[in-house]
Design a protein around this motif. Structure first.
Motif, PDB file in Angstrom:
ATOM      1  N   PRO A  39      73.181 112.710 -89.415  1.00 37.56           N
ATOM      2  CA  PRO A  39      71.972 111.970 -89.797  1.00 37.56           C
ATOM      3  C   PRO A  39      72.249 110.821 -90.768  1.00 37.56           C
ATOM      4  O   PRO A  39      71.677 109.734 -90.632  1.00 37.56           O
ATOM      5  CB  PRO A  39      71.101 113.043 -90.454  1.00 37.56           C
ATOM      6  N   THR A  40      73.159 111.050 -91.748  1.00 39.20           N
ATOM      7  CA  THR A  40      73.443 109.977 -92.704  1.00 39.20           C
ATOM      8  C   THR A  40      74.114 108.802 -91.998  1.00 39.20           C
ATOM      9  O   THR A  40      73.741 107.642 -92.203  1.00 39.20           O
ATOM     10  CB  THR A  40      74.333 110.494 -93.859  1.00 39.20           C
ATOM     11  N   ILE A  41      75.109 109.113 -91.165  1.00 40.00           N
ATOM     12  CA  ILE A  41      75.812 108.030 -90.473  1.00 40.00           C
ATOM     13  C   ILE A  41      74.840 107.279 -89.562  1.00 40.00           C
ATOM     14  O   ILE A  41      74.834 106.045 -89.527  1.00 40.00           O
ATOM     15  CB  ILE A  41      77.024 108.577 -89.682  1.00 40.00           C
ATOM     16  N   LEU A  42      73.998 108.018 -88.882  1.00 46.97           N
ATOM     17  CA  LEU A  42      73.008 107.379 -88.012  1.00 46.97           C
ATOM     18  C   LEU A  42      72.125 106.422 -88.806  1.00 46.97           C
ATOM     19  O   LEU A  42      71.904 105.269 -88.422  1.00 46.97           O
ATOM     20  CB  LEU A  42      72.148 108.452 -87.335  1.00 46.97           C
ATOM     21  N   LEU A  43      71.662 106.896 -89.959  1.00 49.63           N
ATOM     22  CA  LEU A  43      70.781 106.075 -90.793  1.00 49.63           C
ATOM     23  C   LEU A  43      71.524 104.855 -91.333  1.00 49.63           C
ATOM     24  O   LEU A  43      71.049 103.720 -91.252  1.00 49.63           O
ATOM     25  CB  LEU A  43      70.238 106.931 -91.936  1.00 49.63           C
TER      26      LEU A  43
END
Lengths: 518, 324
Positions: free
Chosen positions: B100-104
């Motif tokens: 999720p962090t990388i996606l964001l």
């Protein structure tokens, strides 16, 4: 028949079906929004609402309680207390099984009570339990070292989940057992998914031992840390229930929503009390007249009506006012600045004094706002208060636990029976440095110790109530703590929800009867 | 690009990570508060024995240097320890949060570079025009406004007043068993507000930077030559000028990556995005040392890797650097 006629026919059938639809909707999902993150889901080794809400859905327990504080059958279909109060016999229902299909026997119940006794932070709950006999698969005899009137309440779902011995009896430490995050219980719902810090998904237990229950197909607990986001989720219908709501602005805001019902019911056994604690080791505060002066200078009504916008209620004593043990004759310390000044002068502080006040960081209304109110209010009787902010909970807890404070705002729960949540604050043998929510006030009164120890073993309800009444009168005079208000916990829920959990344990109670109206 | 360059950079990277691990470990211990008190507090009170058993369970009763040694040697073998709070391995907790962090962060990075550079290039065409003025004003405001404020404003406008975007989280709980396509659409829907919130600050910086950089390049001789040859305006701007103007943008993009990760912490907190930032924030409040250290480790590793990639792409963009 023409296509048009067929269509008309179909439409009229559909209309009839629609018109005669049952009032109750079948199954459905309940989404509970929560700001509280559970460590895991096993309420046998962990107290607190974050764990108890899911734990009471996943695990059944021997008894459950109705809204009148009366025990009701659950895994135990009947029970009896011996005349001398030294043993309690539980007769378990037949045919109840765990989620993995294994039958629930008296062995599991005995194992669970002993496990809770060993590992739960509330030592007083099962401390008097000596041995447990299991003469047959459905009979449990709990032998006590002394009478223990709090025992039945301690057998509630929120405090005594029945664990499967065949899983927890493998020798691993129950506090860190892997099954705590993937529990096998016997409650109305089965865990489907637990994403730490995010969501708990529980689905209906089709083999639940109570016929026709649960009504819902699914309960999802969404962990939404940010309260404003949770409020929008409630307003948008993304969440159906928001328990333990404490901010007056939030309560007022959701009260305006026609699709929601907001109620203060359901927190009687939680008994959350917001108070001002005094450190009696401080030479300035060891004089009871100073503490009484502070009480006479503080206006509870202003706090509950103005600071909390009327959402909280005044709390005059150590036992929550909605408890049957509360003594209504307890002194109220109504505001009297002249009397407060006179008491200060009598105590030798006519020229005033300086004090520091701490508070739990976080939601401001209950803690910081009251601390700041006290700063302005106590100036009127010559006390110069410095408000000391802590950056976060660990910092505050560290200071209070090591008795490095003079005054602090604090929030402590009664947990149903006074033995569980009240005694710990006032018993002199519970003055333990380093432990938060022990007797951090260093309050010691031999008479109070005697009364509390007597009330803990008194099986006659009337006599017990009398002992607690005496206790309340003494601590109200001694004021190791000045009780301010009951935390204004409210539950907001979708108006279409039937039988919402509003008994004495609120959402820390199995939601097997909750259902959706059409 | 030589192998020795890569090896040298990798070696420095590892050395840097070791420094990060040791420094983080010592820094976090300087914060007041005892994890055992917090755990006991979370449990609702405790006895002295319980506190001691918690300290023993988590090795908190050992001398600090011993704890440091145990931790560093654990990390060296890929063991980040157990979370005090969740009683799960830190690696598994972070593994669930990295995605999720990388996606964001990548979506925000992509959005900010794409829109920012485009705005900058457009603005550079007429440096004194209205569009250019608008870009400058927008860039100044975008840079000056705190990220959490932007987030809250977007929530109020697009989730409360005009509820077209979800207010929090990454997925609708009720859609979690839907088809992959439905789920992907659902995630994209949830991603819009947080990604824009995070992108806005950096977008403004890219716009300013690329405008300045383009203006400098557009004044040079080879652009005049390109124009004289009859190249179209689009070709001049995006083909000839932008490639040279891209060098400072690339450098900044690399440096920004660290800022984006720290910005993500705030955005994740505002939007309840289930990433590492949210985990870090909660873990700090709980004094969950292994989890905090784990998140810091992964975040630092991501920054080090991003810097390495920046260096490599710098060499790709500027042939003059390749021999060095």
């Amino acid at each position: 028949m023409t296509t048009f006629a067929k269509l008309m026919g179909a439409a009229s059938v559909a209309l009839c079906t629609f018109a005669s639809a049952p009032v109750l909707a079948e199954g459905g999902t309940l989404v509970i929004g929560s700001t509280q993150t559970p460590r895991h889901l096993n309420g046998s080794v962990q107290s607190g609402i974050a764990t108890a809400v899911p734990s009471t859905q996943l695990f059944a327990s021997p008894l459950r309680y109705d809204e009148n504080w009366e025990p009701q059958p659950y895994l135990a279909e009947s029970w009896s207390v011996a005349e001398d109060g030294l043993s309690v016999t539980l007769n378990l229902v037949q045919g109840a099984t765990f989620h993995d299909g294994m039958p629930i026997t008296s062995e599991d119940v005995a194992f669970s009570i002993m496990n809770t006794k060993e590992n739960h932070p509330f030592k007083s709950m099962f401390d008097p339990v000596d041995t447990i006999e299991t003469p047959d698969a459905h009979t449990v005899i709990i032998n006590l070292s002394k009478p223990h009137p709090a025992l039945l309440l301690a057998l509630s779902p929120a405090l005594a989940p029945v664990l499967p011995k065949h899983i927890y009896g493998d020798g691993q430490d129950p506090k860190t057992h892997p099954a705590n995050s993937d529990p096998v219980g016997s409650g109305p719902f089965i865990l489907e998914e637990f994403t730490p810090g995010q969501a708990i998904v529980m689905k209906k237990n089709p083999d639940f031992f109570i016929e026709g229950r649960p009504k819902l197909d699914e309960i999802i607990i969404r962990l939404i840390k940010d309260e404003s986001a949770l409020l929008i989720a409630m307003e948008n219908g993304e969440a159906d229930m928001y328990p333990f709501m404490a901010q007056s602005t939030s309560i007022k805001r959701l009260e305006k929503d026609e699709n929601l019902i907001v109620t203060a019911e359901g927190y009687a056994a939680v008994g959350p009390i917001n108070w001002l604690a005094f450190n009696l080791e401080s030479p300035k505060l060891s004089d009871v007249r100073v503490r009484q002066a502070i009480a006479y200078a503080t206006d509870r009504t202003f706090i509950t009506k103005a600071l909390h916008r009327g959402t909280s209620s005044a709390q005059r004593g150590p036992i929550i006012e909605s408890s049957p043990f509360f003594d209504e004759t307890i002194p109220a310390y109504d505001v009297d600045l002249e009397k407060a000044q006179a008491l200060m002068a009598e105590a030798g502080f006519a020229d005033g004094m300086e004090l520091t006040i701490d508070f739990i960081p976080g939601p401001k209304e209950q803690q910081q706002s009251i601390a700041e109110y006290l700063k302005s209010q106590l100036k009127k009787i010559g006390i110069d208060v410095t408000v000391r902010a802590a950056p976060d909970f660990p910092t505050w807890a560290g200071r209070i636990a090591s008795h490095d404070f003079e005054l602090t705002m604090d929030l402590v729960f009664n947990w149903g029976d006074p033995v569980i949540g009240v005694h710990r604050t006032y018993l002199s043998d519970n003055i333990i440095k380093g432990v938060i929510w022990s007797n951090t006030q260093s309050y010691s009164n031999a008479k109070v110790d005697e009364l509390l120890n007597a009330a803990a073993v008194e099986t006659d309800a009337a006599k017990r109530k009398d002992l607690y009444a005496q206790f309340q009168q003494i601590v109200a005079a001694d004021l190791p703590v000045y009780w301010i208000n009951a935390t204004p916990y409210h539950t907001a829920y979708n108006a279409k929800l039937l039988n919402p959990p509003l008994g004495i344990w609120g959402t820390m109670h199995p939601m097997d009867t909750v259902e959706w109206a059409e | 690009m030589t192998a020795s360059f890569l090896l040298r950079r990798l070696f420095y990277g590892i050395l840097l990570m070791l420094g990060v691990v040791v420094l983080n470990f010592l820094l976090i211990r300087l914060a007041p508060g005892d994890p055992a008190t917090v755990i006991a507090g979370e449990m609702g009170g405790a006895t002295q024995e319980m506190l001691e058993s918690i300290r023993e369970d988590y090795g908190l009763n050992k001398p600090l240097m011993t704890q440091l040694w145990i931790y560093v040697s654990g990390v060296a073998t890929g063991d980040m320890g157990q979370s005090f709070f969740f009683n799960q391995s830190v690696t598994s907790l972070i593994a669930a949060r990295v995605g999720p962090t990388i996606l964001l962060v990548l979506t925000a990075q992509f959005l900010s570079i794409l829109l920012g550079v485009f705005m900058g290039v457009i603005a550079s065409r007429k440096p004194n025009g209205i569009l250019s003025g608008f870009v400058s004003v927008f860039a100044t405001i975008g840079y000056a406004v705190p990220v959490f404020w932007t987030g809250i404003m977007l929530i109020i406008v697009f989730a409360s007043v005009i509820p077209i975007f979800p207010v929090e989280g990454m997925q609708s709980v009720k859609l979690r068993n839907a088809s992959y396509i439905t789920q992907a659409v659902d995630i994209a829907h949830h991603l819009v507000l947080p990604a824009f919130t995070l992108a806005i600050i950096y977008l403004a910086q890219y716009a300013r930077l690329s405008r300045a950089s383009m203006l400098e390049v557009l004044g040079s001789d080879y652009i005049r030559t390109a124009r004289a040859k009859g190249a179209s305006e689009g070709s001049v701007l995006f083909k000839h000028a932008l490639r040279n103007a891209a060098l400072p943008i690339l450098t900044v993009a690399g440096l920004q990556f660290g800022n984006l990760i720290s910005g993500a912490l705030l955005v994740e907190t505002v939007f309840n995005w289930p990433g590492m930032g949210r985990l870090a924030f909660d873990s700090i409040l709980r004094r969950d040392y292994p989890t905090i250290l784990g998140v810091l480790f992964f975040a630092s590793a991501m920054v080090v890797i991003a810097n390495l990639i920046t260096d490599l792409s710098y060499r790709w963009a500027d042939p003059r650097l390749r021999g060095r």
